[in-house]
Structures are given as structure tokens and as C-alpha cells.
Write a protein that holds these residues in place. Structure first.
Motif, PDB file in Angstrom:
ATOM      1  N   ALA A  57     106.409 132.065 -30.851  1.00 35.40           N
ATOM      2  CA  ALA A  57     106.569 130.731 -31.443  1.00 35.40           C
ATOM      3  C   ALA A  57     107.717 129.979 -30.769  1.00 35.40           C
ATOM      4  N   GLY A  61     107.592 126.410 -28.560  1.00 33.65           N
ATOM      5  CA  GLY A  61     108.451 125.238 -28.693  1.00 33.65           C
ATOM      6  C   GLY A  61     109.096 124.846 -27.373  1.00 33.65           C
ATOM      7  N   SER A 150     116.247 127.721 -42.624  1.00 31.95           N
ATOM      8  CA  SER A 150     115.051 128.053 -43.412  1.00 31.95           C
ATOM      9  C   SER A 150     115.323 127.934 -44.903  1.00 31.95           C
ATOM     10  N   ASP A 272     107.441 129.459 -43.450  1.00 27.04           N
ATOM     11  CA  ASP A 272     106.787 130.128 -42.335  1.00 27.04           C
ATOM     12  C   ASP A 272     107.784 130.184 -41.168  1.00 27.04           C
ATOM     13  N   ARG A 274     107.505 131.256 -38.243  1.00 22.53           N
ATOM     14  CA  ARG A 274     106.973 130.875 -36.931  1.00 22.53           C
ATOM     15  C   ARG A 274     107.282 129.413 -36.641  1.00 22.53           C
ATOM     16  N   GLU A 275     107.216 128.559 -37.660  1.00 25.93           N
ATOM     17  CA  GLU A 275     107.557 127.151 -37.477  1.00 25.93           C
ATOM     18  C   GLU A 275     109.050 126.978 -37.227  1.00 25.93           C
ATOM     19  N   ARG A 278     109.556 127.841 -33.620  1.00 27.75           N
ATOM     20  CA  ARG A 278     109.011 126.797 -32.750  1.00 27.75           C
ATOM     21  C   ARG A 278     109.990 125.631 -32.655  1.00 27.75           C
ATOM     22  N   GLN A 279     110.546 125.234 -33.805  1.00 29.04           N
ATOM     23  CA  GLN A 279     111.536 124.153 -33.807  1.00 29.04           C
ATOM     24  C   GLN A 279     112.797 124.565 -33.046  1.00 29.04           C
TER      25      GLN A 279
END
Length: 333
Positions: A57, A61, A150, A272, A274-275, A278-279
Motif C-alpha cells: 500500500a 502511494g 489512524s 483500514d 492499507r489506506e 497509501r497516504q
């Protein structure tokens, strides 16, 4: 005259070879003058094997920002693997190597910040980054640090409330890792919420696989009827062991990540990850392109997801309340 012709031809050949040599040397010189490939220091409290999906992930990104590992950027990985005493040395090693930026995840942000005030740092953190001292402001981080939160620690009280709904009268165990500041913050938030409701907790500390076995033995011995697992990269790396022990001892358990529920954990509530990664990759790319960390506000989650594994609930003999099912984002059957 023939000698003059021969001499002239020889001179032309030498000039032609010189030109060829210069043409061949020019690209080498140009390549030598190109700037070196930027290096990302990837510092994480977890392990490479268990974080493969999050690394994927992160690289996604980076790709969205125009960077590909091995093509126009290099990544140096440093995995703490839950051995938190190794963290300061790993952070210092990346600083000595003069990496271009440090991508700090899995509870390593404070150590990265302590290691350098000049190399840009992009972090992920479960706690409130202002409250924990990583940055001074969410909108204007200042200094060399920015990142993605998070916010799983501030919602620890919500996880406790969800667990109460499936085990309303049970003594609740809390599995935490005293070696990890993020896990300790998670525990503190749960304890504050428990005090409001006069909820009794059984705190269990674990920082090794053997500790986890011992914690579950204590849980059973004290007849605790449910378990909350705190935010900790070592626990995430050990999720198969924890989920298996919860099933073996028939203990309803709530976790922070969907990865637990996907392999048989009863409930997960959080973001999540994974997000998040990615960020983290996108922010890393923006810094590689020249953005200053102080110019990039801390990114916060826009959605928390609740997963329930109904197959596990059936195995445990639990009836999930309709009020709880109404809140579920995803049911695993």
C-alpha cells in the motif's frame, strides 16, 4: 605526393576516432553529473513478513506520486520486529546514512523525531500526535515532521463499549505491551473509560510469544469473559497466535485492525491501515518533490470500520445483539 595523401588520410582517421571517443564518453560524463537517487528510510515496529500488504500500500502511494522503488527512488528497510530496545539504534543508523526522508510507522515516530531535527519525517501514529508530543499542531506541524494519524487510541473507549455489548457482565482482560508507548496510551484510554462505568479490568502485559501464552493462561485462570487487544505492532505481527488462543479458550475478543477479523477474530474496530500507508506513500512523494513537512497538515481518518466475524460468534455460542449488527460495516461469514 602519395606520402602526403597517406598522411592526410591517417590524420582524418585519428580525428574520426577522437570524435567517436568523445561521443562515447559524453553520456558517461552526463550520467556521472546526474544527482544521486533519493533514499527513503522505512522504519517500522513490525516485521517484513507480516507487513507485506502495508508495504504494498505504501509503494502504491509512492507510485501515485511518481516514484517507483529501484527506478527513481531507493528504500532502506529497518524492521524493529517488536524488539523496542533496538529502535533508537535503527533510527540513528538511518540518520548516519543521510537518507532523504524517513517514513516512520508502527510506533516509531517519537524515536525518529529524537534521532534527527533536519531529515524530513513522515509518520503513522495511532495516538493523537499532538497529545503524544510528535507534533505541536495538526494543521501546522512545524519542524521536520508530518504524517498520518489512524487515531485508534482515542477510540479505544469505543472498542470497550462494543465488547461490553457481546459480554455485558464479564470481567474484561486487556492485552497490552509495556515496551510500546502506543500500547500504553491505548491502555490508559481504556482504563479511563472503564472507570466511568465502574468496569473491572484485568491488565495483561506481553512482549513475546511466550508472554502471550502466559497472558491467556492468566485470563482463563481469573475467569475473564472477554479480551480487548491494544494497539501494538508486535500484536499485529502475532495475530495468528492471538486469534488461535482466543478461539481455543473461547474468549470473545475485539481488535483494532480488520486483519484480525479476516483470520477468525470476533470483532475489529478501527481504520483500514492499507489506506493509512497509501497516504504515507503519497506524503513521502510530495516531500521528495520538495514540499516541507511543516506545509503538510496531519491527515486524519474519515471513516472507522466495524467488522464482525459471525462464523466465530457461532463457534463461541454468542448471539450478536441486533443493535450491534445494525452498526456493522462488514460481516464475515
Amino acid at each position: 605526393q602519395s606520402c602526403l595523401l597517406s598522411l592526410g588520410a591517417d590524420m582524418q582517421r585519428r580525428e574520426f576516432i577522437t570524435l567517436l571517443g568523445g561521443a562515447a564518453a559524453w553520456p558517461l560524463t552526463a550520467r556521472a553529473q546526474q544527482p544521486p537517487m533519493p533514499v527513503i528510510g522505512f522504519l517500522n515496529g513490525g516485521s517484513a513478513a507480516k507487513w507485506a500488504h502495508l508495504v504494498a500500500a505504501y509503494r502504491k502511494g509512492l507510485n501515485e506520486s511518481g516514484y517507483a522503488d529501484g527506478q527513481n527512488v531507493a528504500i532502506e528497510y529497518r524492521w524493529v520486529e517488536g524488539q523496542w530496545d533496538r529502535l533508537p539504534a535503527m533510527a540513528a543508523d538511518l540518520v548516519r546514512r543521510h537518507v532523504t526522508v524517513i517514513a516512520s510507522g508502527g510506533g516509531t515516530a517519537l524515536a525518529a523525531k529524537a534521532a534527527t531535527a533536519t531529515i524530513p519525517i513522515v509518520f503513522t501514529a495511532g495516538d493523537d500526535p499532538v497529545k503524544s508530543g510528535i507534533v505541536s499542531s495538526l494543521n501546522r506541524p512545524e519542524g521536520n515532521v508530518t504524517g498520518v494519524s489512524s487515531f485508534v487510541t482515542p477510540i479505544a473507549s469505543k472498542r470497550l463499549d462494543l465488547l461490553r455489548q457481546v459480554a455485558p457482565s464479564a470481567l474484561i482482560g486487556v492485552l497490552e505491551n509495556q515496551n510500546n508507548p502506543g500500547s500504553r496510551s491505548d491502555l490508559a484510554e481504556v482504563e479511563r473509560a472503564a472507570q466511568v462505568q465502574a468496569q473491572q479490568l484485568l491488565v495483561l502485559n506481553a512482549s513475546s510469544e511466550r508472554d502471550i501464552e502466559t497472558a491467556f493462561a492468566t485470563l482463563v485462570d481469573r475467569r475473564a469473559g472477554a479480551l480487548l487487544v491494544c494497539n501494538d505492532s508486535f500484536f499485529t505481527a502475532s495475530r495468528e497466535q492471538i486469534v488461535a488462543l482466543a478461539a481455543r479458550h473461547a474468549v470473545p475478543t475485539i481488535y483494532i485492525q480488520r486483519e484480525y477479523a479476516e483470520i477468525g477474530g470476533l470483532i475489529s474496530y478501527g481504520i483500514d491501515f492499507r489506506e493509512v500507508y497509501r497516504q504515507l506513500g503519497i506524503y513521502t512523494g510530495r516531500i521528495l518533490k520538495g514540499a516541507k513537512p511543516a506545509e503538510l497538515p496531519i491527515l486524519l481518518p474519515t471513516k472507522f470500520e466495524l467488522l464482525i466475524n459471525l462464523k466465530t460468534a457461532k463457534t463461541l455460542g454468542l448471539t450478536v445483539p441486533i443493535t450491534l449488527l445494525a452498526l456493522v460495516d462488514e460481516v464475515i461469514e
